[in-house]
Design a protein around this motif. Structure first.
Motif, PDB file in Angstrom:
ATOM      1  N   CYS A   1      37.537  37.154  30.630  1.00  0.00           N
ATOM      2  CA  CYS A   1      38.353  37.419  31.818  1.00  0.00           C
ATOM      3  C   CYS A   1      37.877  36.521  32.957  1.00  0.00           C
ATOM      4  O   CYS A   1      36.694  36.499  33.297  1.00  0.00           O
TER       5      CYS A   1
ATOM      6  N   THR B   1      38.617  36.765  36.061  1.00  0.00           N
ATOM      7  CA  THR B   1      38.386  37.507  37.303  1.00  0.00           C
ATOM      8  C   THR B   1      36.949  38.008  37.379  1.00  0.00           C
ATOM      9  O   THR B   1      36.290  37.891  38.415  1.00  0.00           O
ATOM     10  N   CYS B   2      36.459  38.576  36.268  1.00  0.00           N
ATOM     11  CA  CYS B   2      35.102  39.146  36.287  1.00  0.00           C
ATOM     12  C   CYS B   2      34.103  38.316  35.494  1.00  0.00           C
ATOM     13  O   CYS B   2      32.932  38.681  35.395  1.00  0.00           O
ATOM     14  N   HIS B   3      34.589  37.205  34.872  1.00  0.00           N
ATOM     15  CA  HIS B   3      33.741  36.298  34.083  1.00  0.00           C
ATOM     16  C   HIS B   3      33.026  37.031  32.950  1.00  0.00           C
ATOM     17  O   HIS B   3      31.858  36.784  32.660  1.00  0.00           O
TER      18      HIS B   3
ATOM     19  N   THR C   1      32.060  40.145  32.666  1.00  0.00           N
ATOM     20  CA  THR C   1      31.163  41.277  32.932  1.00  0.00           C
ATOM     21  C   THR C   1      31.893  42.605  32.885  1.00  0.00           C
ATOM     22  O   THR C   1      31.290  43.646  32.647  1.00  0.00           O
TER      23      THR C   1
ATOM     24  N   ALA D   1      33.130  44.073  35.441  1.00  0.00           N
ATOM     25  CA  ALA D   1      32.975  44.754  36.726  1.00  0.00           C
ATOM     26  C   ALA D   1      33.976  44.238  37.756  1.00  0.00           C
ATOM     27  O   ALA D   1      34.452  43.101  37.696  1.00  0.00           O
ATOM     28  N   LYS D   2      34.294  45.094  38.730  1.00  0.00           N
ATOM     29  CA  LYS D   2      35.186  44.708  39.810  1.00  0.00           C
ATOM     30  C   LYS D   2      34.563  43.554  40.592  1.00  0.00           C
ATOM     31  O   LYS D   2      33.352  43.545  40.846  1.00  0.00           O
ATOM     32  N   PRO D   3      35.364  42.547  40.958  1.00  0.00           N
ATOM     33  CA  PRO D   3      34.823  41.420  41.724  1.00  0.00           C
ATOM     34  C   PRO D   3      34.082  41.889  42.975  1.00  0.00           C
ATOM     35  O   PRO D   3      34.522  42.806  43.665  1.00  0.00           O
TER      36      PRO D   3
ATOM     37  N   THR E   1      35.677  49.210  37.515  1.00  0.00           N
ATOM     38  CA  THR E   1      36.140  48.303  36.472  1.00  0.00           C
ATOM     39  C   THR E   1      36.999  47.186  37.046  1.00  0.00           C
ATOM     40  O   THR E   1      37.669  47.347  38.064  1.00  0.00           O
ATOM     41  N   CYS E   2      36.990  46.064  36.365  1.00  0.00           N
ATOM     42  CA  CYS E   2      37.805  44.917  36.778  1.00  0.00           C
ATOM     43  C   CYS E   2      39.283  45.264  36.612  1.00  0.00           C
ATOM     44  O   CYS E   2      39.700  45.745  35.559  1.00  0.00           O
TER      45      CYS E   2
ATOM     46  N   GLY F   1      36.052  43.066  30.050  1.00  0.00           N
ATOM     47  CA  GLY F   1      35.494  41.725  30.197  1.00  0.00           C
ATOM     48  C   GLY F   1      36.278  40.662  29.454  1.00  0.00           C
ATOM     49  O   GLY F   1      35.922  39.487  29.491  1.00  0.00           O
TER      50      GLY F   1
END
Length: 232
Positions: A58, A60-62, A64, A66-68, A100-101, A108
């Motif tokens: 992903c 957006t979160c690379h 991980t 997780a939310k940016p 979460t992202c 992820g």
């Protein structure tokens, strides 16, 4: 429950708490697909283009989950398998919140359609597998991508049969050719060749054409062709 929540809070404050699971880099899953090729493509090699649904990191979160803007840690409840959490300082100490992202839902990874060009080597056989490193699903937390495993299915030929690197076929001859012998044309994977049969050849006799078989998939020589003649 409340005891778990306060246990996590006081564990963080005083250095105790549960032991966290390893959340290091993980290799992505392998993908497996089947590809159909013709007898001739298996003999001489070819290039195919296939489309696959793959999981990629992903953006957006690379990867991980997780939310940016948050720093992910391993969830002590599920070992990181079910949730992405981040730590936040509050009046009560360190508190964990699920963040979460939004683009990947905390996995992820995102799915997308991918086009892959595959080089099929000459001499590949039915049921063999080609492995393409790094063309599978994306890894997690910076881990490498998995591989793409392509299982080869070779379509049957109307004239030739294969056994390893050898080719087999049948060829008709006339009664006169069988009795007197003579020159005849025999089909091979390279085209028709002239072959002299001896006089008195019986129906069902098999002749061997050296070097007219399948190329070795590793580039070491070729097999033979075996031709069984039948009197018409």
């Amino acid at each position: 429950d409340m005891s778990d929540i306060f246990g996590d809070i006081f564990g963080d404050l005083f250095g105790g708490g549960r032991r966290r699971a390893n959340n290091g880099p993980m290799k992505g899953a392998n993908l497996r697909a089947r590809i159909n090729i013709t007898f001739e493509e298996a003999v001489f090699g070819t290039t195919k283009t296939i489309e696959l649904n793959v999981k990629e990191e992903c953006k957006t979160c690379h990867g991980t989950g997780a939310k940016p803007g948050t720093q992910p840690v391993t969830c002590s409840k599920c070992g990181g398998k079910g949730q992405v959490v981040f730590t936040q300082q509050s009046f009560f100490g360190t508190v964990r919140n699920v963040q979460t992202c939004p683009d990947c839902g905390g996995t992820g990874q995102v799915r997308r359609r991918k086009t892959v060009k595959v080089s099929i080597p000459a001499g590949i056989d039915n049921g063999q597998t080609i492995s393409l490193r790094g063309q599978g699903n994306a890894g997690r937390n910076g881990g490498p991508s998995g591989d793409l495993l392509l299982v080869i299915s070779v379509l049957p030929h109307q004239l030739f049969r294969r056994d390893g690197e050898d080719v087999y076929c049948d060829a008709p001859i006339t009664f006169t050719q069988a009795v007197l012998g003579g020159e005849m044309e025999i089909p091979t994977i390279d085209g028709k060749v002239k072959y002299t049969i001896p006089e008195g050849t019986q129906t069902g006799t098999t002749f061997r054409l050296r070097g007219k078989g399948i190329p070795n998939v590793n580039g070491r020589g070729r097999g033979d062709q075996f031709v069984t003649v039948h009197i018409e």
